[in-house]
Design a protein around this motif. Structure first.
Motif, PDB file in Angstrom:
ATOM      1  N   LEU A 143       0.308   5.120   0.245  1.00  0.00           N
ATOM      2  CA  LEU A 143      -0.571   6.267   0.431  1.00  0.00           C
ATOM      3  C   LEU A 143      -0.015   7.480  -0.307  1.00  0.00           C
ATOM      4  O   LEU A 143       1.179   7.769  -0.245  1.00  0.00           O
ATOM      5  CB  LEU A 143      -0.710   6.593   1.913  1.00  0.00           C
ATOM      6  CG  LEU A 143      -1.359   5.501   2.772  1.00  0.00           C
ATOM      7  CD1 LEU A 143      -1.323   5.903   4.236  1.00  0.00           C
ATOM      8  CD2 LEU A 143      -2.785   5.262   2.318  1.00  0.00           C
ATOM      9  N   SER A 179       0.854  -1.188   0.000  1.00  0.00           N
ATOM     10  CA  SER A 179       0.000   0.000   0.000  1.00  0.00           C
ATOM     11  C   SER A 179       0.887   1.234   0.000  1.00  0.00           C
ATOM     12  O   SER A 179       1.821   1.331   0.788  1.00  0.00           O
ATOM     13  CB  SER A 179      -0.892  -0.004   1.242  1.00  0.00           C
ATOM     14  OG  SER A 179      -1.732   1.120   1.231  1.00  0.00           O
ATOM     15  N   ASP A 230      -1.567  -1.800  -4.160  1.00  0.00           N
ATOM     16  CA  ASP A 230      -3.010  -1.666  -3.937  1.00  0.00           C
ATOM     17  C   ASP A 230      -3.811  -2.616  -4.832  1.00  0.00           C
ATOM     18  O   ASP A 230      -4.833  -2.244  -5.409  1.00  0.00           O
ATOM     19  CB  ASP A 230      -3.453  -0.210  -4.149  1.00  0.00           C
ATOM     20  CG  ASP A 230      -2.784   0.737  -3.152  1.00  0.00           C
ATOM     21  OD1 ASP A 230      -2.519   0.313  -2.005  1.00  0.00           O
ATOM     22  OD2 ASP A 230      -2.523   1.898  -3.509  1.00  0.00           O
TER      23      ASP A 230
END
Length: 100
Positions: A52, A50, A82
């Motif tokens: 961000l 992941s 993701d």
């Protein structure tokens, strides 16, 4: 009149130069190579990471903290971000293709 024409011509040349430079970043993956990549990624699934604040767009550079995985006989590396597999140029760490 002549000065206006020179300015317009210079503007056009500048735009052409910028377009040519942008076109150099485009990576064309041949269908045969694309098939090899897709098959290899299916055989060697990796855990998704992941990231961000990182958009998965062509040309986006991935951070150095992201481990890239080799595809044999292909100059690019891949990683799953993701839930989406992305193909990355290892020399620049920029995304060259996003697989859905």
């Amino acid at each position: 009149m002549r000065k206006q024409f020179s300015s317009a011509a210079a503007g056009v040349l500048l735009l052409v130069g910028v377009s040519a430079a942008a076109a150099q970043d485009v990576v064309v993956i041949q269908p045969e190579q694309d098939t090899v990549i897709r098959e290899y990624v299916k055989k060697k699934p990796m855990a998704s990471v992941s990231l961000l604040g990182v958009e998965l767009n062509i040309g986006t550079a991935l951070p150095d903290t992201v481990e890239l995985y080799e595809v044999p006989d292909v100059q690019y590396r891949y990683v799953v971000v993701d839930g989406r597999t992305v193909l990355v140029d290892p020399s620049t760490r920029k995304i060259v293709k996003v697989y859905d």
